[in-house]
Design an enzyme around this catalytic site. Sequence first.
Site, mmCIF file in Angstrom:
data_model
loop_
_atom_site.group_PDB
_atom_site.id
_atom_site.type_symbol
_atom_site.label_atom_id
_atom_site.label_comp_id
_atom_site.label_asym_id
_atom_site.label_seq_id
_atom_site.Cartn_x
_atom_site.Cartn_y
_atom_site.Cartn_z
ATOM 1 N N LYS A 80 0.850 -1.199 0.000
ATOM 2 C CA LYS A 80 0.000 0.000 0.000
ATOM 3 C C LYS A 80 0.880 1.242 0.000
ATOM 4 O O LYS A 80 1.861 1.318 0.751
ATOM 5 C CB LYS A 80 -0.887 -0.025 1.245
ATOM 6 C CG LYS A 80 -1.933 1.094 1.299
ATOM 7 C CD LYS A 80 -2.776 0.974 2.569
ATOM 8 C CE LYS A 80 -3.918 1.971 2.600
ATOM 9 N NZ LYS A 80 -4.706 1.895 3.846
ATOM 10 N N SER A 155 -9.709 2.322 2.923
ATOM 11 C CA SER A 155 -8.866 3.041 1.998
ATOM 12 C C SER A 155 -7.957 2.150 1.158
ATOM 13 O O SER A 155 -7.487 2.561 0.118
ATOM 14 C CB SER A 155 -8.000 4.037 2.768
ATOM 15 O OG SER A 155 -7.110 3.338 3.637
ATOM 16 N N SER A 179 -9.591 -0.252 7.012
ATOM 17 C CA SER A 179 -9.066 -0.167 5.641
ATOM 18 C C SER A 179 -8.391 -1.405 5.099
ATOM 19 O O SER A 179 -8.050 -1.460 3.920
ATOM 20 C CB SER A 179 -8.102 1.013 5.521
ATOM 21 O OG SER A 179 -8.845 2.193 5.537
#
Length: 508
Positions: A80, A155, A179
Amino acid sequence: MSELINNSAAELSGKLAAGEVTAVELTQAHLDRIAAVDGSINAFLHVNTDEALAVAAEVDAARSKGEELHPLAGVPIAVKDLIVTKGQPTTAGSRMLDGWLSPYDATVVRKIRAAKMPMLGKTNLDEFAMGSSTEHSAFGPTRNPWNLDRIPGGSGGGSAAAVAAFEAPLALGTDTGGSIRQPGAMTGTVGVKPTYGGVSRYGAIAMASSLDQIGPVTRTVLDSALLHELIGGHDPADSTSLTDPVGPLVEAAKMGNVSGLRIGVIKELNGEGYQDGVREKFQESLELLRGAGAEIVEVSCPNFDHALGAYYLIMPSEASSNLAKYDGVRFGNRVLPEGQTTIERVMGATREAGFGDEVKRRIILGTYALSAGYYDAYYGSAQKVRTLIQRDFDAAFSKVDVLISPTAPTTAFKLGEKLEDPLAMYLNDVATIPANLAGVPGLSLPGGLAEEDGLPVGIQLLAPVREDARLYRVGAVLETMLEEKWGGPLLAQAPELAEGRLQTEGAK
Ligand code: GLN
């Protein structure tokens, strides 16, 4: 599609060790897949071709010399883009950091490099990890591989979509309010938020420091355990890091036995406001667990009703403080104002141009909640609610071994559907947030496809602090029973997805 990319990380590890495939072939197969499908999905913000292949070549050379290697050596991973990586860009999904290169590696990245896992690249996210759909990325939304008109969750939608679309067998995410788990639910993948402090946060760009955790994003429960064991453990560079040893998580995932375990259904995270198909799949999982010998009981956590409200005061408060450093002087791409360039005007122009609407909204909210006259009324009250939620967990875990709920109230919604309504977007986190407020570990695994829209439903397991192993123990059993029922993994139930024939709403 290449048979190779269809395998779990555990299977790939076995094939590499047996010499059935080389790390270079494996890495190239994933890079080819990214090249073929990521134009439609946008899971990656940066693809790290040369370095990934170089690491893979190193693994192959080491193996041919008979050197001892980590079981995940040569198994590719996506990271990420909130986690800093030396030599690769890190943007946090924001224009503020576009083009920035970190001078150091996050601890988890250091561990990945030490294990010689080829890093495929950096994945898309809502700006500074604020959002539940990945639509708040400054670099365009990620699309859900199950249906390109739907959001992949957020997210960490990029990591989840990359794993669901077979672009990467493993990925790293961060979870401040869900997330990792909520995108897992939206994409039919497995995601784990470890116990707070169980995995070092050093090098994860801070959103809300008392809530943030790094964790695995995978296609199987066992793969999450493998990755979690690698990245977990004490880190002197993170002052909130626990000194406890991690695991034995892989052993727990392989144990597979829920007989005699008490599993608590959280009354407040079920029922009203949950989509019918989500409730149906949740019930199916409960029946399977009961059939396997677990005792299913209902428990009440009355303060969970206030978790969302408390989170959306605490999180913006901490974020407003953490993001103050992006002012174009200390950090962030400097933007010069027209006219006079005083330091305040440079900071103003930088933050105006560098941050998107959602980030600004939360900075304003957080700054207000922390301001002298309102601190007790807002931030102080929210912290009291946080204590009550921790007590609800304590009371629940005095009666049951693990808790269970749907991961999210709905399946993946349409792109744009909640973009203009921040509160509707926030509501998607209602089931994941309590775990962050209390620091307990949580795992989401696919529970099937909702009848009404054919999209994945997530099942969430929660365990007491430091008892992450229980999540793997229960998760692995449930996964096995569900896959027996479906006749294989959930992602194999969408052959067009595995073959890269990605669908849109109209084409269905
Ligand atoms: N969706 C939640 C939020 O918008 C959670 C974010 C996260 O876990 N990083 O705050």
